[in-house]
Scaffold this active site. Sequence first.
Site, PDB file in Angstrom:
ATOM      1  N   GLU A 265       1.119  -1.150   0.145  1.00 18.12           N
ATOM      2  CA  GLU A 265      -0.161  -0.115  -0.220  1.00 18.12           C
ATOM      3  C   GLU A 265       0.757   1.296  -0.038  1.00 18.12           C
ATOM      4  O   GLU A 265       1.613   1.573   1.311  1.00 18.12           O
ATOM      5  CB  GLU A 265      -1.085   0.066   1.488  1.00 18.12           C
ATOM      6  CG  GLU A 265      -2.297   1.077   0.806  1.00 18.12           C
ATOM      7  CD  GLU A 265      -2.146   2.172   1.888  1.00 18.12           C
ATOM      8  OE1 GLU A 265      -0.996   2.891   1.045  1.00 18.12           O
ATOM      9  OE2 GLU A 265      -2.088   1.973   3.058  1.00 18.12           O
ATOM     10  N   CYS A 302      -2.486   7.217   5.214  1.00 16.05           N
ATOM     11  CA  CYS A 302      -2.672   7.133   3.292  1.00 16.05           C
ATOM     12  C   CYS A 302      -3.948   7.332   3.066  1.00 16.05           C
ATOM     13  O   CYS A 302      -4.076   7.785   2.252  1.00 16.05           O
ATOM     14  CB  CYS A 302      -2.930   5.173   3.701  1.00 16.05           C
ATOM     15  SG  CYS A 302      -1.820   4.814   4.769  1.00 16.05           S
TER      16      CYS A 302
END
Lengths: 525, 525
Positions: A265, A302
């Site tokens: 990720e 994120c």
Amino acid sequence: MTLTGNMLIGRQAVAGRGTAIRAIDPATGAVLEPAYPGGSPAQVEQACTLAWEAFTAYRETSPAARAAFLDTIAEEVEALGDALIERAVAETGLPLARLQGERGRTCQQLRTFARTLRAGEWLDVRVDSAQPQRQPLPRPDLRQHQVALGPVAVFGASNFPLAFSVAGGDTASALAAGCPVVVKAHVAHPGTSEWVGRAVARAVERCAMPEGVFSLLYGAGHEVGIALVSDPRIKAVGFTGSRSGGLALCQAAQARPEPIPVYAEMSAINPVFLFPAALHARSEALAEGFVASLTQGAGQFCTNPGLLIAQRGEALDAFIAAATGQLEKSPAQTMLTPGIFDAFASSVGALARHAKVRRVASGQPGDGPNRCQAQLFVTEADAFLADPALQAEIFGAAGLIVQCRGAGQVRAIAEHLEGQLTATLHLDEADHDAARALLPTLELKAGRVLVNGWPTGVEVCDAMVHGGPFPATSDARSTSVGTAAIQRFLRPVCYQGFPDALLPTALRQGNPLQLRRLLDGQREA
Amino acid sequence: MTLTGNMLIGRQAVAGRGTAIRAIDPATGAVLEPAYPGGSPAQVEQACTLAWEAFTAYRETSPAARAAFLDTIAEEVEALGDALIERAVAETGLPLARLQGERGRTCQQLRTFARTLRAGEWLDVRVDSAQPQRQPLPRPDLRQHQVALGPVAVFGASNFPLAFSVAGGDTASALAAGCPVVVKAHVAHPGTSEWVGRAVARAVERCAMPEGVFSLLYGAGHEVGIALVSDPRIKAVGFTGSRSGGLALCQAAQARPEPIPVYAEMSAINPVFLFPAALHARSEALAEGFVASLTQGAGQFCTNPGLLIAQRGEALDAFIAAATGQLEKSPAQTMLTPGIFDAFASSVGALARHAKVRRVASGQPGDGPNRCQAQLFVTEADAFLADPALQAEIFGAAGLIVQCRGAGQVRAIAEHLEGQLTATLHLDEADHDAARALLPTLELKAGRVLVNGWPTGVEVCDAMVHGGPFPATSDARSTSVGTAAIQRFLRPVCYQGFPDALLPTALRQGNPLQLRRLLDGQREA
């Protein structure tokens, strides 16, 4: 109990034989004790060997036994008490309440995977019964379920020292799937990692799980990580971090004689689209929500909303004015590491110097080292479309507002975007048609699409997708948060013509696990 | 109607502007008309552009509409009648009955995906309802389903000119998922490909599907294939063929600015383990079954049992003697292409010259070009373990029997094997304990494990896995045969806080598709 600086290789707490790292308190710049010597190549190999040896027994444990193991890890993490939180505060500069909340989330995550294991849907059992009389050829009995991939290398994330590190989502889902885990602790929080690692080790012992089902390594540079991903006994990788770090792991995984999947990720700017009616109706409330999401945790998420897109006009002017006011009041916050702070300062400086970008607001200045001063910039759609550098992620509380001349430019921006973790729409009923026109594009760009919310705050549940097209992740077919994350570490196996006595328990004729199987094309009630 | 040599780029039948290929009748060596000029870079790009344009509308078609499309393709393939089968016989040397059977399988496969689409399980709908009162934070409404990845490049396979080529399993599952398909026809059967391509094109027209949902390209070398996989509008690849071909596509896919998944089914030797009691009880019947599976279709199956492992002794001697007798009677069969025949001859020659390998039987010699003369070899476990070259796939009817000194060596062989599509066990009740000891190893090595059957013959059903660890495939998490193959071309998307009117149909509150959703952790009845 005190921190020792030792790695955990199977049952042994041992000092690394490589270069040591030390945590730094980013709030003060103070270097923290103890030193954490990194793993040597032989120590990495030993952890992988033990993981492989543990795999044989561990993957055969029952879902119920693994569920109990995950519950026990949660208990042991809770039993660490204040020592864990205090060390995490010192190593990350994150506020106490945030870390207490993150500990709750981490333990809830472990327990959610325990529940998922017990429910059994993840096994995806499919049975096609034998048809001995079929013409021209009889059909044999065929049964399918999911089995564990093998030992998984997990890399701790800087920004979630608990929820995406040693006993975080990657570890929980890999252990749930039946995969041993070798964790490479993030360099920024080795002490937090040691505490949690010791909690996991106690759970291994209490649940009599095989030695090697869990190991914890430190490492100063990239060597330990690359050695881990290159070890033939490692069969998958979970990573949350930078784009360059994720791509390096993907490359190492592809260069192996037997390539393996990497779930990295990596980066996202999480575009937010403000539609005209919504913007007109509540520009101030939107500005407040935006700045709150942008500055939360110094923007070190994120899913931080780094990009905001809307059509030019009075409503957007009002939004920008309100956001400017909000952001200028926002206090400076300590960033996770000096390196992250430096990168933030440098990226923000470059953006401020960009000929086509205007800085409209800065947050409160800091009163110590590594303080994130929030930033708000504005640019025009033409400039954004012309310069790919404007969609590079800035990790921290920096937002860029893109002003568009009309719906066509909004759409052009959407189509121009790289893959994202999230895309957010703020809209009223009058905006539905415009939103409907944009949604197909956003669905192809992001793993999660939100309406009238903010992307920070990622729920751990069945329906969550924390993933998305490259470069948001290296594998858009997966999620790293939520119960579907277990599927990353599984593969299907078909059993043909097996006598019942040799079938895996989940596939036996009597359905002893009481699963809702796909039986001859029908889902069992 | 006659064959034209034209490619199909969207609605246009056009001549390629590159180097031409011509099919060869492998039974006679005769070159067949017409010529098939390959696609130019611009033509590849045009097909990809049309596929991308079609994607927007095609992915939004209802599952029912796509199901009708797949059913229509099956009808149109059937409507081609004898012309298709005659051309396929001429291009492949495969027997008429086999190709008639393969046509049936191909159409059944299309209809199976149509049924799968209508059943809706593939959407994997998950709903977590809003909890506005939750403390400390409310939970938003979260819904997940699967969406199509994007245009898919499909490579026709040499050995299944119908079932794994233009309208084969990869195409059927990609179209089912909502992905347009650009097919690169296999060089060995362009005429068969043209017939089937025209059938698909008619189905596109009858079902009013968007232009570009299907294109068919030819190409002499690797250029067209690499250009296709490198095109930014292609989002996944389906391939069945050689290891070197599959790895080249993986490399091209990884080298893209945006890497994409490649599902390459590459190579396997499909080990068969004969356990002592079974071998003692029925060595002759086993020998008969083995030789029948080994020589079927000149051994040109991905699941051909090229390796047989058993413990030394009288029973194995009897098996070898019986297999020798059977194999020596087996008639020579035409292989698919001169290239495949040459590779077979060369590999068999090398094995025959291997110092540690003994040839025990050869089938009947051929009476024309490209005839496969079946071969049976024997070696010892020590030799097999010492030389990795002995587990290289020989594509064709060549089997290697490995004699072991005991159960320990059998297990050592199993552990030594690379990833496989299948592993087969022949056993009686007295062998159960021995089998139970071996099964965990085999489960990690193969996608499908069989008891008392033969691996050739791959059922198209829910429970099938035609896949397996590297190098059997490039992605062990998937299957290329069976209904689970659709999952290769999907990714999850989460919708947070959506008003019902903006949700995709499958996710709406009223559940209009009547799916069995995972609703708040419970599977709906």
